[in-house]
Design a protein around this motif. Structure first.
Motif, PDB file in Angstrom:
ATOM      1  N   ARG A 174       0.826  -1.218   0.000  1.00 33.90           N
ATOM      2  CA  ARG A 174       0.000   0.000   0.000  1.00 33.90           C
ATOM      3  C   ARG A 174       0.852   1.256   0.000  1.00 33.90           C
ATOM      4  O   ARG A 174       0.573   2.214  -0.714  1.00 33.90           O
ATOM      5  N   HIS A 175       1.892   1.226   0.842  1.00 31.51           N
ATOM      6  CA  HIS A 175       2.690   2.442   1.010  1.00 31.51           C
ATOM      7  C   HIS A 175       3.501   2.755  -0.241  1.00 31.51           C
ATOM      8  O   HIS A 175       3.593   3.919  -0.655  1.00 31.51           O
ATOM      9  N   SER A 176       4.103   1.718  -0.850  1.00 32.18           N
ATOM     10  CA  SER A 176       5.043   1.967  -1.955  1.00 32.18           C
ATOM     11  C   SER A 176       4.362   1.909  -3.318  1.00 32.18           C
ATOM     12  O   SER A 176       4.923   2.368  -4.310  1.00 32.18           O
ATOM     13  N   GLY A 177       3.188   1.275  -3.369  1.00 35.27           N
ATOM     14  CA  GLY A 177       2.554   1.073  -4.683  1.00 35.27           C
ATOM     15  C   GLY A 177       3.172  -0.091  -5.438  1.00 35.27           C
ATOM     16  O   GLY A 177       2.862  -0.303  -6.611  1.00 35.27           O
ATOM     17  N   ASP A 178       4.040  -0.860  -4.778  1.00 33.76           N
ATOM     18  CA  ASP A 178       4.689  -2.008  -5.424  1.00 33.76           C
ATOM     19  C   ASP A 178       3.922  -3.270  -5.018  1.00 33.76           C
ATOM     20  O   ASP A 178       4.052  -3.763  -3.892  1.00 33.76           O
ATOM     21  N   ALA A 179       3.136  -3.793  -5.969  1.00 34.01           N
ATOM     22  CA  ALA A 179       2.251  -4.921  -5.651  1.00 34.01           C
ATOM     23  C   ALA A 179       3.014  -6.195  -5.325  1.00 34.01           C
ATOM     24  O   ALA A 179       2.443  -7.137  -4.774  1.00 34.01           O
ATOM     25  N   SER A 180       4.309  -6.246  -5.642  1.00 29.41           N
ATOM     26  CA  SER A 180       5.032  -7.504  -5.411  1.00 29.41           C
ATOM     27  C   SER A 180       5.080  -7.852  -3.923  1.00 29.41           C
ATOM     28  O   SER A 180       5.176  -9.021  -3.559  1.00 29.41           O
ATOM     29  N   PHE A 181       5.000  -6.841  -3.056  1.00 31.87           N
ATOM     30  CA  PHE A 181       4.949  -7.151  -1.617  1.00 31.87           C
ATOM     31  C   PHE A 181       3.666  -7.941  -1.303  1.00 31.87           C
ATOM     32  O   PHE A 181       3.690  -8.930  -0.579  1.00 31.87           O
ATOM     33  N   ARG A 182       2.547  -7.470  -1.861  1.00 36.01           N
ATOM     34  CA  ARG A 182       1.275  -8.143  -1.588  1.00 36.01           C
ATOM     35  C   ARG A 182       1.244  -9.518  -2.253  1.00 36.01           C
ATOM     36  O   ARG A 182       0.750 -10.491  -1.670  1.00 36.01           O
ATOM     37  N   LEU A 183       1.812  -9.611  -3.454  1.00 35.96           N
ATOM     38  CA  LEU A 183       1.798 -10.894  -4.161  1.00 35.96           C
ATOM     39  C   LEU A 183       2.611 -11.935  -3.399  1.00 35.96           C
ATOM     40  O   LEU A 183       2.248 -13.114  -3.346  1.00 35.96           O
ATOM     41  N   ALA A 184       3.717 -11.501  -2.787  1.00 37.65           N
ATOM     42  CA  ALA A 184       4.545 -12.438  -1.997  1.00 37.65           C
ATOM     43  C   ALA A 184       3.737 -12.935  -0.797  1.00 37.65           C
ATOM     44  O   ALA A 184       3.724 -14.137  -0.487  1.00 37.65           O
ATOM     45  N   ALA A 185       3.058 -12.016  -0.107  1.00 38.92           N
ATOM     46  CA  ALA A 185       2.269 -12.408   1.063  1.00 38.92           C
ATOM     47  C   ALA A 185       1.125 -13.331   0.645  1.00 38.92           C
ATOM     48  O   ALA A 185       0.855 -14.347   1.308  1.00 38.92           O
ATOM     49  N   ASP A 186       0.486 -12.991  -0.451  1.00 39.50           N
ATOM     50  CA  ASP A 186      -0.647 -13.786  -0.954  1.00 39.50           C
ATOM     51  C   ASP A 186      -0.170 -15.203  -1.313  1.00 39.50           C
ATOM     52  O   ASP A 186      -0.812 -16.211  -0.969  1.00 39.50           O
ATOM     53  N   ALA A 187       0.973 -15.282  -1.987  1.00 38.84           N
ATOM     54  CA  ALA A 187       1.512 -16.596  -2.364  1.00 38.84           C
ATOM     55  C   ALA A 187       1.787 -17.419  -1.112  1.00 38.84           C
ATOM     56  O   ALA A 187       1.489 -18.622  -1.047  1.00 38.84           O
ATOM     57  N   HIS A 188       2.339 -16.765  -0.094  1.00 43.48           N
ATOM     58  CA  HIS A 188       2.644 -17.495   1.143  1.00 43.48           C
ATOM     59  C   HIS A 188       1.357 -17.995   1.809  1.00 43.48           C
ATOM     60  O   HIS A 188       1.294 -19.145   2.281  1.00 43.48           O
ATOM     61  N   ALA A 189       0.342 -17.138   1.847  1.00 44.04           N
ATOM     62  CA  ALA A 189      -0.922 -17.533   2.485  1.00 44.04           C
ATOM     63  C   ALA A 189      -1.537 -18.732   1.750  1.00 44.04           C
ATOM     64  O   ALA A 189      -2.061 -19.656   2.379  1.00 44.04           O
ATOM     65  N   ALA A 190      -1.431 -18.727   0.415  1.00 42.05           N
ATOM     66  CA  ALA A 190      -2.001 -19.837  -0.367  1.00 42.05           C
ATOM     67  C   ALA A 190      -1.224 -21.127  -0.115  1.00 42.05           C
ATOM     68  O   ALA A 190      -1.806 -22.201   0.067  1.00 42.05           O
ATOM     69  N   MET A 191       0.109 -21.029  -0.076  1.00 41.34           N
ATOM     70  CA  MET A 191       0.913 -22.252   0.118  1.00 41.34           C
ATOM     71  C   MET A 191       0.745 -22.778   1.543  1.00 41.34           C
ATOM     72  O   MET A 191       0.809 -23.985   1.776  1.00 41.34           O
ATOM     73  N   THR A 192       0.514 -21.870   2.488  1.00 44.26           N
ATOM     74  CA  THR A 192       0.317 -22.290   3.880  1.00 44.26           C
ATOM     75  C   THR A 192      -0.944 -23.136   4.008  1.00 44.26           C
ATOM     76  O   THR A 192      -0.986 -24.087   4.790  1.00 44.26           O
TER      77      THR A 192
END
Ligand code: GLY
Length: 408
Positions: free
Chosen positions: A191-209
């Protein structure tokens, strides 16, 4: 388009008074302890009720085969100072928070641990939110970049490695359920940087978990190892639970907390379902108790050892569910459950005696390691404080934004 969002039924007068009195006591305790800490940070209380201290600089690592989490809680003390500042308006808390942040900031480049999320989401993010000073945001973003760099990709998905430097195969293949509660740092960074890769990394982790950690009955493994070449789980195991197949109560709380934050930030309805499924499992095991045992499968005398940190984490997560859920009736049910849990902790577990320096009695850091058993833990105190802030002063400690529109 963002959905209609309301923040729920207002607190009753009794709740307002209870939470405000508890915040008064919190501020008194923190103000009394701060000048006694030197450059170290509280961690767990000893049997005599005094804080045991550790410097912020101590990173995680292996000593032979033994893993140590190091100081993963220093940011939580800063979170307590920010909360005391917001509640009292006294400038000394803000000054202390800034001074403490200078000590914590050295960890923003730490490549040894996923706990970099815990350290900065409780300290630098509130610091930026409350003061608007760019330095806090820069430090938080640096830490988020370190956490994102822990992403290990496999043919089945990607996960954030939890324990150890990535060039150590033990660390690289391991992931812990606790990591789910480190994801908010990445969501904030996106949200702060506008760089979606931070959210995509978290999302990928949540899915694999979900694939790696959730058992068929919606309980969770504490830790797993993955085969990097295939993405398959090679084993599920525990570090702080009673057994590899046991239900370590705090692990379940980390899962609930991480999935509700993931639902809020990604808009994925499936994460909301996972948050409710893991919460429903937790509540069934809890029964009519306020506080769970440290491990739902603990036996004999061990079964009497409680973990109030777990109750504090779920109280905060339930309040979030009460904010995020699209169904007004479910929203109200979760909010009521969060408020009841929080009020119960204030009434029954808050340590009012001067000799006990932590906030909540009866937390359990690690029974297997005999560390902080029947103790206050700083992380338990932080999540209790976060829940108090969510209930009594919503949106002031941490940024509040309506949930992303939930997708099917
Ligand atoms: N390492 C996080 C916890 O003790 O829950």
């Amino acid at each position: 388009m963002a959905q209609q969002h309301d923040t729920g039924r207002p607190l009753t007068t009794a709740q307002q008074q209870l939470f405000s009195r508890t915040l008064d006591r919190l501020a008194e305790k923190v103000a009394a302890d701060e000048p006694t800490l030197g450059v170290e940070f509280p961690y767990v209380t000893a049997p005599d009720g005094k804080w045991v201290l550790m410097p912020a600089s101590r990173s995680a690592g292996y000593s032979g085969e033994a893993w140590s989490h190091g100081n993963w809680f220093c940011g939580f003390w800063v979170g307590l100072l920010w909360t005391a500042y917001l509640h009292t308006g006294e400038a000394r808390f803000r000054t202390w928070a800034r001074e403490r942040m200078q000590l914590v900031a050295q960890r923003a480049d730490d490549g040894n641990t996923h706990d970099i999320g815990f350290i900065f989401e409780s300290s630098a993010i509130p610091g930026f939110h409350i003061t608007g000073e760019r330095w806090y945001a820069d430090v938080a973003l640096q830490a988020a970049s370190r956490l994102r760099a822990r992403l290990v990709t496999t043919p089945r998905g990607a996960y954030l490695s939890s324990w150890g430097p990535l060039d150590d195969p033990r660390g690289r293949r391991s992931s812990a359920i606790d990591t789910m509660a480190n994801l908010p740092l990445l969501y904030w960074a996106a949200r702060h940087s506008g760089d979606a890769s931070f959210r995509l990394a978290a999302d990928a982790h949540a899915a694999m978990t979900e694939q790696g950690f959730l058992r068929a009955n919606d309980s969770t493994y504490h830790a797993v190892e993955y085969d990097e070449a295939t993405g398959a789980r090679t084993r599920g195991f525990t570090f702080q639970g009673s057994g590899d197949e046991s239900d370590w109560a705090r692990g379940q709380a980390w899962a609930i907390y991480g999935y509700v934050e993931s639902a809020r930030e990604t808009g994925k309805r499936h994460y909301l379902e996972l948050a409710e499924r893991t919460a429903t499992y937790y509540l069934a095991k809890l029964g009519d108790r306020l506080v769970p045992p440290w491990d739902f499968d603990a036996q004999g005398e061990d079964a009497a050892i409680k973990d109030t940190a777990t109750s504090a984490i779920v109280a905060s997560a339930f309040l979030e569910l009460g904010d995020v859920h699209p169904d007004p009736a479910r929203r109200e049910t979760w909010r009521a459950r969060g408020l009841d849990t929080l009020a119960g902790l204030c009434r029954e577990e808050f340590a009012t005696e001067d000799t006990h320096r932590g906030l909540l009695r009866n937390s359990c850091y690690s029974r297997p390691h005999r560390e902080g058993v029947v103790s206050a833990t700083l992380f338990g105190d932080y999540f209790f404080t976060e829940a108090l802030a969510r209930a009594a002063m919503p949106g002031r400690l941490l940024p509040a934004h309506g949930p992303a529109a939930l997708q099917p």
